[in-house]
Design a protein around this motif. Structure first.
Motif, PDB file in Angstrom:
ATOM      1  N   ALA A 189       0.812  -1.218   0.000  1.00  0.00           N
ATOM      2  CA  ALA A 189       0.000   0.000   0.000  1.00  0.00           C
ATOM      3  C   ALA A 189       0.848   1.272   0.000  1.00  0.00           C
ATOM      4  N   LYS A 190       2.095   1.150   0.476  1.00  0.00           N
ATOM      5  CA  LYS A 190       2.970   2.323   0.542  1.00  0.00           C
ATOM      6  C   LYS A 190       3.901   2.416  -0.663  1.00  0.00           C
ATOM      7  N   GLY A 191       3.718   1.524  -1.638  1.00  0.00           N
ATOM      8  CA  GLY A 191       4.543   1.570  -2.841  1.00  0.00           C
ATOM      9  C   GLY A 191       5.856   0.830  -2.711  1.00  0.00           C
ATOM     10  N   LYS A 192       6.043   0.105  -1.623  1.00  0.00           N
ATOM     11  CA  LYS A 192       7.264  -0.663  -1.439  1.00  0.00           C
ATOM     12  C   LYS A 192       7.187  -1.980  -2.210  1.00  0.00           C
ATOM     13  N   VAL A 193       8.264  -2.336  -2.874  1.00  0.00           N
ATOM     14  CA  VAL A 193       8.308  -3.580  -3.647  1.00  0.00           C
ATOM     15  C   VAL A 193       8.386  -4.768  -2.686  1.00  0.00           C
ATOM     16  N   VAL A 194       7.372  -5.626  -2.733  1.00  0.00           N
ATOM     17  CA  VAL A 194       7.373  -6.819  -1.884  1.00  0.00           C
ATOM     18  C   VAL A 194       7.683  -8.082  -2.693  1.00  0.00           C
ATOM     19  N   TYR A 195       7.607  -7.962  -4.026  1.00  0.00           N
ATOM     20  CA  TYR A 195       7.997  -9.080  -4.899  1.00  0.00           C
ATOM     21  C   TYR A 195       8.481  -8.522  -6.226  1.00  0.00           C
TER      22      TYR A 195
END
Length: 337
Positions: A189-195
């Motif tokens: 949701a915060k725009g952080k790359v999780v994959y």
């Protein structure tokens, strides 16, 4: 719309279906998926979950096995028998027949593949061994069940289109298989790359025989069963193979350029015989897509391995008329010492 059989089926409430898969050869990303004609009508994704008989798009695996196991014996101009022969196995008999039931006696290997000759391909398959063909197919990523029977050489078994894509993309990459993915990245949701998709690749088969095969498969799109591509306005250099099952329930085309690989399937979910061929139906769809994909790209040949070289020969090809000489100039690839 104009085919009488298809119109008759439609009047009975049967709609013909299709699936399309397109992948980027460099990144492994699948850039386009069509799972059917209408998602609202059915959510079944034929591109991923459709397990269909593959027919003649299996044939390159037969030729690749021969080119890999005995490169000195099997060359583009090696002569194969194209005769009606009955094979006996496990108390059964099998007699493969050519389309239109016409036989040529003897034909060059490249001619047998580009024109999808059943008898010549079966002869080659029996000569090199069905288990060896299965090994080649497994090496290129096929996981579906494969029975060691003679008819396997002509594609009398089922694969998922995604498996076909893996095979042909590995051919486009000269034997190097690469992971594929429908997802490039996933963000929270915060725009952080999780994959993030980071494809792994490996040399599944030696590059040299794959390059020889690819050079032969270019002729399929120039003067063989997919020759309509040569007259379509598609500028890219491409190779591929048509597929039509013996009962006309499945029509395929799998092909590739330097940049992309694409697989098209056409048929009915309830296995009605379409009477259609891969060359007449799947090829035009594939061609339309690739004309858009390659429209603004430079025309480039495949990245041939450094251990190979191209060469030209003058030989007879009944599909190409040259009234002046009778022979035509054909280009292939060979391994260099």
């Amino acid at each position: 719309k104009e085919n009488k059989k298809i119109k008759s089926y439609l009047e009975q409430g049967h709609k013909i279906e299709s699936s399309v898969l397109i992948a980027d050869n460099q990144t492994g990303e699948i850039i386009s998926v069509v799972g059917g004609r209408n998602y609202k009508m059915t959510q079944f994704n034929r591109a991923i979950d459709g397990h269909r008989q593959v027919g003649s798009i299996m044939k390159p695996m037969v030729y690749l096995t021969a080119l890999r196991l005995d490169p000195a014996k099997y060359l583009p101009l090696t002569i194969l028998k194209d005769e009606k022969i009955t094979y006996k196995y496990e108390g059964q008999t099998w007699t493969p027949e050519n389309y239109a039931k016409k036989y040529n006696g003897e034909v060059p290997l490249f001619y047998a593949l580009k024109n999808s000759l059943n008898a010549a391909t079966a002869y080659l398959g029996m000569e090199i061994g069905i288990p060896q063909i299965i090994d080649t197919t497994r090496a290129l990523g096929v996981t579906s069940a494969l029975q060691s029977v003679p008819s396997l050489s002509l594609g009398a078994f089922e694969l998922y289109p995604i498996e076909v894509l893996h095979i042909y993309q590995s051919l486009a990459r000269m034997g190097s298989s690469i992971d594929t993915s429908f997802v490039r990245t996933v963000l929270d949701a915060k725009g952080k790359v999780v994959y993030e998709f980071k494809p792994q690749s490996k040399q599944a088969l030696p590059a040299e025989p794959v390059a020889v095969l690819a050079s032969i498969m270019k002729h399929t799109t120039q003067s063989g069963t997919a020759k309509s591509i040569a007259n379509s306005g598609l500028k890219a250099i491409v190779a591929g193979k048509t597929g039509t099952t013996s009962d006309f329930k499945d029509a395929w085309f799998a092909g590739f350029s330097k940049n992309y690989t694409g697989v098209v399937w056409i048929g009915y979910d309830n296995n009605l015989p379409t009477g259609l061929t891969g060359g007449g139906t799947a090829v035009p769809i594939w061609t339309q897509v690739f004309k858009k994909l390659e429209e603004h790209r430079p025309v480039e040949d495949f990245d041939w391995p450094k251990t190979t070289s191209t060469y030209k020969v003058w030989t007879k090809d009944p599909d190409i008329k040259d009234p002046a000489a009778g022979d035509v100039e054909l280009e292939f690839v060979k391994a260099t010492d």
